[in-house]
Design an enzyme around this catalytic site. Structure first.
Site, mmCIF file in Angstrom:
data_model
loop_
_atom_site.group_PDB
_atom_site.id
_atom_site.type_symbol
_atom_site.label_atom_id
_atom_site.label_comp_id
_atom_site.label_asym_id
_atom_site.label_seq_id
_atom_site.Cartn_x
_atom_site.Cartn_y
_atom_site.Cartn_z
ATOM 1 N N ARG A 110 0.862 -1.193 0.000
ATOM 2 C CA ARG A 110 0.000 0.000 0.000
ATOM 3 C C ARG A 110 0.896 1.241 0.000
ATOM 4 O O ARG A 110 1.137 1.846 -1.026
ATOM 5 C CB ARG A 110 -0.965 -0.025 1.200
ATOM 6 N N HIS B 283 -6.825 -0.263 2.549
ATOM 7 C CA HIS B 283 -6.692 1.099 3.069
ATOM 8 C C HIS B 283 -7.561 2.000 2.204
ATOM 9 O O HIS B 283 -7.292 2.120 0.998
ATOM 10 C CB HIS B 283 -5.209 1.469 2.938
ATOM 11 N N ARG C 21 -9.953 0.141 11.300
ATOM 12 C CA ARG C 21 -9.030 1.086 11.910
ATOM 13 C C ARG C 21 -9.334 2.474 11.381
ATOM 14 O O ARG C 21 -9.504 2.660 10.191
ATOM 15 C CB ARG C 21 -7.591 0.732 11.566
ATOM 16 N N SER D 215 -7.848 6.357 11.187
ATOM 17 C CA SER D 215 -6.622 7.116 11.406
ATOM 18 C C SER D 215 -6.771 8.555 10.911
ATOM 19 O O SER D 215 -7.516 8.827 9.967
ATOM 20 C CB SER D 215 -5.501 6.373 10.681
ATOM 21 N N THR E 11 2.316 12.047 8.687
ATOM 22 C CA THR E 11 2.255 11.990 7.224
ATOM 23 C C THR E 11 3.417 12.700 6.537
ATOM 24 O O THR E 11 3.860 12.296 5.464
ATOM 25 C CB THR E 11 0.922 12.623 6.777
ATOM 26 N N HIS F 136 6.383 8.911 8.675
ATOM 27 C CA HIS F 136 7.274 9.099 7.528
ATOM 28 C C HIS F 136 8.668 9.529 7.984
ATOM 29 O O HIS F 136 8.857 10.004 9.103
ATOM 30 C CB HIS F 136 6.652 10.076 6.536
ATOM 31 N N HIS G 81 38.868 -2.463 17.073
ATOM 32 C CA HIS G 81 37.561 -3.127 16.952
ATOM 33 C C HIS G 81 37.746 -4.595 16.578
ATOM 34 O O HIS G 81 37.114 -5.481 17.154
ATOM 35 C CB HIS G 81 36.710 -2.443 15.878
HETATM 36 C C1 HCA Z 1 -1.848 8.181 2.493
HETATM 37 C C2 HCA Z 1 -1.388 8.895 3.729
HETATM 38 C C3 HCA Z 1 -0.868 8.017 4.812
HETATM 39 C C4 HCA Z 1 -1.953 7.303 5.571
HETATM 40 C C5 HCA Z 1 -1.510 6.656 6.840
HETATM 41 C C6 HCA Z 1 -2.565 5.918 7.605
HETATM 42 C C7 HCA Z 1 -0.080 8.965 5.753
HETATM 43 O O1 HCA Z 1 -2.999 7.785 2.424
HETATM 44 O O2 HCA Z 1 -1.037 8.049 1.571
HETATM 45 O O3 HCA Z 1 -3.566 5.501 7.041
HETATM 46 O O4 HCA Z 1 -2.358 5.739 8.816
HETATM 47 O O5 HCA Z 1 1.128 8.926 5.759
HETATM 48 O O6 HCA Z 1 -0.759 9.741 6.417
HETATM 49 O O7 HCA Z 1 0.054 7.061 4.290
HETATM 50 CU CU CU Z 2 2.066 7.330 4.728
#
Ligand code: HCA
Ligand code: CU
Length: 381
Positions: free
Chosen positions: A14, A74, A134, A136, A168, A197, A291
């Site tokens: 994903r 997702h 889930r 988010s 993100t 990230h 070392h």
């Molecule tokens: C995306 C953003 C995402 C989602 C992360 C998540 C991000 O959809 O590309 O669903 O927890 O970094 O916020 O990857």
């Molecule tokens: Cu992401």
């Protein structure tokens, strides 16, 4: 708090598909999914079935493989997207919506009350279908904390399986992650996922801090591939957890990391970085004489990760001016040349002098040792 267990949500199929070099075919997705399943990750997260017709087909192919790993997809926070996913055979659906002011303004145009209403509708719908769900908040660390905590509380009351915090843009620091997850831990009963990230180099540290603060699930991808420079790599997170407590990663088939990294590197057209966790070409190479001596006596002196646990071997580099006689002696033994210690010391001095004049190779060192053995008639292999 001490970390007693954790789960990996492996998102190569994903987030990783959002890496610029990734264009996985169905066959490649199957190879990745099967290899990750053999490795033992708990979950695989796949691209939304709303992304393209092939994405929908591939999702069904992967759910049809009968893997041990649970399959997630997702989707955007809409009932239409969720409905597309419901009949694909997935265990659960990961829903996400942007909550920072910049995303609310420039991405979807919704205010917080509208987001809460959408979140509740979608979570309720997915729960009603009997699947894990889930929820988010995209760009959590540029969102108003009370906004997102309020949304999480609402979906928790509706029986959401997990809530997710997403860094993100890779802006968060480990301390900020720790604080937000700790606060969230007090406010919801459900599991907590962290997705972060790596734009400013904190992705693995942030994921680790999330676990220390009470998160239960962490997102990874093979080699860390994803949007821009990606998220925690599977190998990097595993290295971090191994260094914290080896028992926490006993559940995984660690020697498969190399196969996973090489396979995906080839598929997306990149090299494995020399300094990559575990599989980088120098990850288990020791150089300086000090070392090398200690590592030869006991590898734990300079290794927090044992290469053999990952199906790899250490390498002691000896063809350079920082070399030491213990390492040279070990090389002579490997070659079957019984050279006395005082002679090894003298030859080491000679190797250092040579290395001051030009770059040496292992062959050069071997020649020095073999010449001595020939002159002194001490044979060798
Ligand atoms: C995306 C953003 C995402 C989602 C992360 C998540 C991000 O959809 O590309 O669903 O927890 O970094 O916020 O990857
Ligand atoms: Cu992401």
């Amino acid at each position: 708090m001490p970390i007693e267990q954790f789960n990996i949500i492996e998102s190569t199929l994903r987030e990783g598909e959002q890496f610029v070099g990734a264009n996985f075919t169905t066959e490649q997705k199957v190879c990745i999914a099967e290899a990750l399943d053999r490795f033992g990750v708990e979950y695989l997260e796949l691209t939304s079935p709303a992304a393209s017709p092939q994405s929908l087909e591939d999702l069904k192919v992967i759910t049809g493989l009968g893997l041990k790993a649970k399959i997630l997809t997702h989707v955007r926070c809409t009932v239409e997207d969720a409905a597309l996913a419901v009949d694909t055979g997935v265990t659960g659906i990961d829903v996400v919506i942007g909550t920072s002011s910049v995303l609310r303004k420039f991405s979807h145009g919704k205010d917080i009350p509208a987001i809460i209403a959408m979140a509740c509708e979608v979570v309720d719908y997915i729960r009603g279908q009997g699947l894990e769900v889930r929820f988010s908040t995209e760009d959590s660390f540029r969102s108003v904390p009370e906004d997102i905590l309020g949304i999480y509380e609402q979906v928790d009351k509706l029986g959401v399986t997990r809530v997710g915090i997403a860094d993100t843009v890779g802006v968060a620091t480990p301390m900020q992650v720790y604080n937000l997850v700790s606060t969230l831990r007090q406010r919801v009963k459900c599991d907590i996922e962290f997705h972060g990230h790596n734009d400013s180099g904190c992705a693995i540290a942030n994921a680790f801090c999330a676990l220390e603060a009470g998160a239960t699930h962490v997102d990874t991808s093979i080699l860390g591939i994803g949007e821009r420079n990606g998220i925690p790599s599977l190998g990097g997170l595993v290295a971090r957890m191994y260094a914290y407590d080896r028992d926490l990663v006993k559940k995984y088939n660690l020697p498969l990391i190399g196969e996973l990294d090489h396979m995906v590197a080839e598929m997306v057209g990149v090299d494995i970085p020399f300094n990559n966790y575990i599989t980088g070409i120098t990850a288990f190479t020791h150089k300086a004489g000090i070392h090398a001596k200690a590592v030869l006596n006991n590898p734990e002196t300079y290794e927090i990760l044992s290469p053999q646990d990952f199906g790899l071997t250490r390498y002691i580099s000896i063809a350079h001016r920082l070399t030491g006689w213990n390492a040279v002696k070990s090389r002579a033994e490997q070659l079957g040349l019984p050279i006395p210690d005082d002679e090894i010391k003298r030859l080491t001095g000679h190797i250092k002098e040579l290395a001051d004049r030009r770059a040496l190779t292992l062959d050069d060192v071997d020649s020095v040792l073999r010449e001595w053995a020939d002159e002194h008639g001490s044979g060798g292999a």
